[in-house]
Design an enzyme around this catalytic site. Sequence first.
Site, PDB file in Angstrom:
ATOM      1  N   LYS A 155       0.847  -1.204   0.000  1.00 16.06           N
ATOM      2  CA  LYS A 155       0.000   0.000   0.000  1.00 16.06           C
ATOM      3  C   LYS A 155       0.879   1.250   0.000  1.00 16.06           C
ATOM      4  O   LYS A 155       0.592   2.224  -0.696  1.00 16.06           O
ATOM      5  CB  LYS A 155      -0.932  -0.019   1.220  1.00 16.06           C
ATOM      6  CG  LYS A 155      -2.088  -0.983   1.018  1.00 16.06           C
ATOM      7  CD  LYS A 155      -2.846  -1.334   2.268  1.00 16.06           C
ATOM      8  CE  LYS A 155      -3.825  -2.467   1.963  1.00 16.06           C
ATOM      9  NZ  LYS A 155      -4.477  -3.036   3.129  1.00 16.06           N
ATOM     10  N   GLN A 196      -5.330  -1.930   9.279  1.00 22.64           N
ATOM     11  CA  GLN A 196      -5.093  -3.247   8.665  1.00 22.64           C
ATOM     12  C   GLN A 196      -5.693  -4.350   9.547  1.00 22.64           C
ATOM     13  O   GLN A 196      -5.403  -4.425  10.745  1.00 22.64           O
ATOM     14  CB  GLN A 196      -3.578  -3.449   8.477  1.00 22.64           C
ATOM     15  CG  GLN A 196      -3.207  -4.712   7.754  1.00 22.64           C
ATOM     16  CD  GLN A 196      -3.670  -4.721   6.287  1.00 22.64           C
ATOM     17  OE1 GLN A 196      -3.488  -3.767   5.566  1.00 22.64           O
ATOM     18  NE2 GLN A 196      -4.278  -5.813   5.884  1.00 22.64           N
ATOM     19  N   ASP A 239     -11.751   2.028   3.290  1.00 17.78           N
ATOM     20  CA  ASP A 239     -12.026   0.603   3.093  1.00 17.78           C
ATOM     21  C   ASP A 239     -13.529   0.370   2.901  1.00 17.78           C
ATOM     22  O   ASP A 239     -13.938  -0.719   2.501  1.00 17.78           O
ATOM     23  CB  ASP A 239     -11.585  -0.198   4.344  1.00 17.78           C
ATOM     24  CG  ASP A 239     -10.272  -0.933   4.117  1.00 17.78           C
ATOM     25  OD1 ASP A 239      -9.917  -1.160   2.953  1.00 17.78           O
ATOM     26  OD2 ASP A 239      -9.624  -1.283   5.131  1.00 17.78           O
TER      27      ASP A 239
END
Length: 278
Positions: free
Chosen positions: A48, A92, A115
């Site tokens: 990322k 995460q 997300d």
Amino acid sequence: MKIIDGKSVSQAVKERVRNEIAEKGLKIGLAVVIVGNDQASRVYVNNKKKACELCGITSFEYALPEETDEAQLLELVDTLNKDPRVNGILVQLPLPGHIDEKKVIGHISPEKDVDAFHAVNVGRIMIGDYAFLPCTPAGVMELIHSTETEISGKECVVIGRSNIVGKPMAMLLLHESATVTICHSKTKDLADVCRRADILVSAVGKAGFVTADMVKEGAIVIDVGMNRNSQGKLCGDVDFESVSGKCSFITPVPGGVGPMTIAMLMENTLRAGKLQSL
Ligand code: NAP
């Protein structure tokens, strides 16, 4: 049969993001929070970071020790929610067992939830009025679009009903007027149901799960699975050897859905930045 090249489709998405940021002189930031030492998570976070560099997005990384408690993590999320340099926040997953993931996700400001896991964003997706789409299903839609196949009216079968892949995947296909069936571990006659699919999306997490007898001749097969086979090699859910002889398009693993997830994260972060500056 054609292989859908996720690397090149994802590259095109990242270039689109990079060009827009450069042309408009935007300042966009993504905060990535990782707790603990999970090796797979570490690899994702590094990927990322690399994608951010490529797109001209500033990445802020917070690597917290395994023993971080929930209150500390929530405090960091609060700080990031208020930080004007941070347009997107990604925590995460998975988090260590002593931290309530739902609580942490619920704490992220929906405007920065790139997300799209926050209940507010999930609800917006449900009613078709959304700012962000969850990255993996959105990436799958880009891959299907890259085949120039009309989705409207098609029979689509999604295997898997998780909140991060299966359910939103079905919703995005439905928004494009497909007839969608969601399968799961209690589905009866799974192979029969799958054989109806013009577009079959597998998000199960079991190597070799989708075999040729489950696939209609000429179908598009999208493999979301990320598994290790008995030799420890990365593979998807689909038995590529047999299925590729039967379908019209197929995504490989690696090099299919995986790179798309990160590319869509970049797109979501740019979108978040633009919405926040309105
Ligand atoms: P998950 O939460 O474990 O969900 C798996 C789903 O598969 C569940 O709905 C489960 O049904 C269903 N399932 C399991 N066994 C089945 C069977 N025998 N027949 C039919 N359905 C069955 O997994 P996930 O988070 O959605 O992820 C799925 C896979 O995608 C994993 O391999 C993951 O690593 C991968 N993934 C890849 C990316 C990417 O970027 N490429 C991103 C996210 C996930 P029940 O609900 O009935 O248990």
